[in-house]
Write an enzyme that holds these catalytic residues in place. Structure first.
Site, PDB file in Angstrom:
ATOM      1  N   GLN A  77      56.317  45.798  28.181  1.00 24.95           N
ATOM      2  CA  GLN A  77      56.813  44.557  29.232  1.00 24.95           C
ATOM      3  C   GLN A  77      57.253  43.321  28.464  1.00 24.95           C
ATOM      4  O   GLN A  77      56.566  42.423  28.051  1.00 24.95           O
ATOM      5  CB  GLN A  77      55.402  44.415  30.227  1.00 24.95           C
ATOM      6  CG  GLN A  77      55.078  45.791  30.854  1.00 24.95           C
ATOM      7  CD  GLN A  77      55.867  46.495  31.888  1.00 24.95           C
ATOM      8  OE1 GLN A  77      56.277  45.671  33.038  1.00 24.95           O
ATOM      9  NE2 GLN A  77      56.140  47.466  31.417  1.00 24.95           N
ATOM     10  N   GLY A 124      53.604  42.306  41.393  1.00 25.52           N
ATOM     11  CA  GLY A 124      53.977  43.086  40.344  1.00 25.52           C
ATOM     12  C   GLY A 124      55.284  42.784  39.426  1.00 25.52           C
ATOM     13  O   GLY A 124      55.783  41.684  39.740  1.00 25.52           O
ATOM     14  N   HIS A 125      55.484  43.590  38.450  1.00 26.08           N
ATOM     15  CA  HIS A 125      56.639  43.038  37.403  1.00 26.08           C
ATOM     16  C   HIS A 125      57.851  43.088  38.136  1.00 26.08           C
ATOM     17  O   HIS A 125      58.291  43.939  39.013  1.00 26.08           O
ATOM     18  CB  HIS A 125      56.519  43.926  36.259  1.00 26.08           C
ATOM     19  CG  HIS A 125      56.947  45.492  36.526  1.00 26.08           C
ATOM     20  ND1 HIS A 125      56.639  46.383  35.406  1.00 26.08           N
ATOM     21  CD2 HIS A 125      56.955  46.147  37.536  1.00 26.08           C
ATOM     22  CE1 HIS A 125      57.055  47.612  35.999  1.00 26.08           C
ATOM     23  NE2 HIS A 125      57.136  47.444  37.281  1.00 26.08           N
ATOM     24  N   ASN A 126      58.802  42.309  37.690  1.00 30.81           N
ATOM     25  CA  ASN A 126      60.259  41.991  38.243  1.00 30.81           C
ATOM     26  C   ASN A 126      60.153  41.709  39.851  1.00 30.81           C
ATOM     27  O   ASN A 126      61.110  41.694  40.112  1.00 30.81           O
ATOM     28  CB  ASN A 126      60.893  43.234  37.906  1.00 30.81           C
ATOM     29  CG  ASN A 126      61.049  43.712  36.228  1.00 30.81           C
ATOM     30  OD1 ASN A 126      60.387  44.462  35.861  1.00 30.81           O
ATOM     31  ND2 ASN A 126      61.832  42.745  35.574  1.00 30.81           N
TER      32      ASN A 126
END
Length: 357
Positions: free
Chosen positions: A210, A251-253
């Protein structure tokens, strides 16, 4: 007893409150109040507020020295030594409570505690405060007036904006950026790895690094033990004025627009995009890669499985089932409105045929 006592001082004059916060003053402008209390517990030295007209009867027994009331409550206002009429008593209370809280808070002492560990390559403003056992890694920047609580961790090349406050044990990992005047409560983690894995030939998980960060705007508040994952490639982005409750997972993004609020235990999966001025109720879930328009309210415990393009209130929970059955039943439920209208038309035709016979 006051909820926010001001100590042994004389308190605030009601006239000064109105001068600072606005509203229409009725009664004694020289009346002094030393704290804010609920209607049913307020005493002569307290100020109380009524935000729900359904609790109007509580005013009959309220003993507050001053009350904050809706604008059309002039008759009720006459019962009190002083009162303030305003279009939104709850908002007025919020701003008054901020003022009272600022009067009580002890200013953080600028400087770095002797037990803190600050890398020589980090930059900490002289007016910032760094608490006991905090760790600030190389390349990190802590701006003017920021407060880093005891046991906090600031990763390498992270940036903490002016007047931002990190409560004890908050974690801001490498490369993440917080704007000005943010509040991060105890145990929150900003910049943890997003949940990204590929599957190999045998089905085992292969971790995807990540490499993005988390970028947070100004005036954002993040609750205790909330986690905001860093992006896989792009950054996770939180807009100005966003309010996030305790134990929320971002969460990511994910991208969250300005002034949106998320209540406790909400889960937002990766790459979802939430608009501005939205409210997401407690324990709601939002699936990944969906888009939610501005000014959308999601009721508590709802599961958002499709994008929402229009403002409004949305709610819904569907029982767990096999994927095939769930999809088939969900499709059928979407047709219920159409089927109902067709059934009504058939009933009307049948009634007409009966009348003719």
């Amino acid at each position: 007893m006051s909820e926010w006592p001001l100590g042994a001082g004389e308190g605030l004059r009601v006239g000064d409150i109105v001068e600072k916060l606005g509203g229409t003053l009725l009664g004694d402008s020289q009346r002094r109040v030393r704290g804010i209390a609920p209607l049913d517990r307020a005493g002569p030295a307290d100020i109380a507020f009524l935000s729900q007209p359904g609790k109007r009867a509580w005013l009959e027994t309220c003993k507050a020295g001053c009350v904050i009331l809706p604008q059309d409550f002039e008759a009720e206002a006459s019962r009190f030594a002083a009162s303030i009429l305003t279009p939104d008593p709850y908002l007025y209370y919020a701003r008054l409570a901020q003022w009272f809280s600022a009067l009580q808070d002890e200013d953080a002492i600028p400087g770095v505690h002797a037990t803190a560990v600050v890398d020589p390559a980090a930059r900490v403003a002289p007016t910032a405060s760094v608490g006991a056992c905090a760790v600030i890694e190389r390349g990190a920047v802590v701006a003017d007036g920021a407060v880093i609580g005891a046991g906090c961790y600031i990763g390498r090349n992270a940036a903490i904006g002016a007047a931002t406050r990190l409560h004890p044990r908050a974690v801001v990992l490498h490369g993440c950026i917080l704007g000005a005047r943010c509040i991060v409560h105890a145990g929150a983690v900003i910049g943890s790895d997003g949940f990204g894995y590929a599957r190999d030939e045998q089905g085992a998980g292969v971790k995807i690094p990540q490499t993005g960060a988390v970028v947070i705007g100004n005036d954002v508040e993040i609750g205790a033990n909330t986690t905001i994952d860093r992006g896989a490639l792009d950054d996770t982005r939180i807009g100005d004025g966003v309010k996030i409750d305790n134990q929320v997972q971002i969460g990511h993004n994910v991208e969250i627009g300005p002034h949106t609020a998320l209540a406790g235990c909400v889960g937002v999966a990766g790459s979802a995009r939430i608009g501005a001025y939205c409210f997401i109720g407690g324990s709601a879930g939002i699936l990944g890669h969906l888009m939610i328009a501005d000014h959308v309210t999601i009721s508590a415990m709802s599961l958002v499985t499709r994008s929402i393009s229009q403002p409004g209130r949305y709610a819904g929970v569907f029982p767990l089932d096999t994927q095939a059955n769930w999809a088939e039943n969900a499709a059928a439920i979407r047709q219920l409105g159409t089927l109902r209208n067709r059934l009504r038309q058939l009933e009307k035709r049948q009634d007409k045929n009966i009348d003719k016979t």
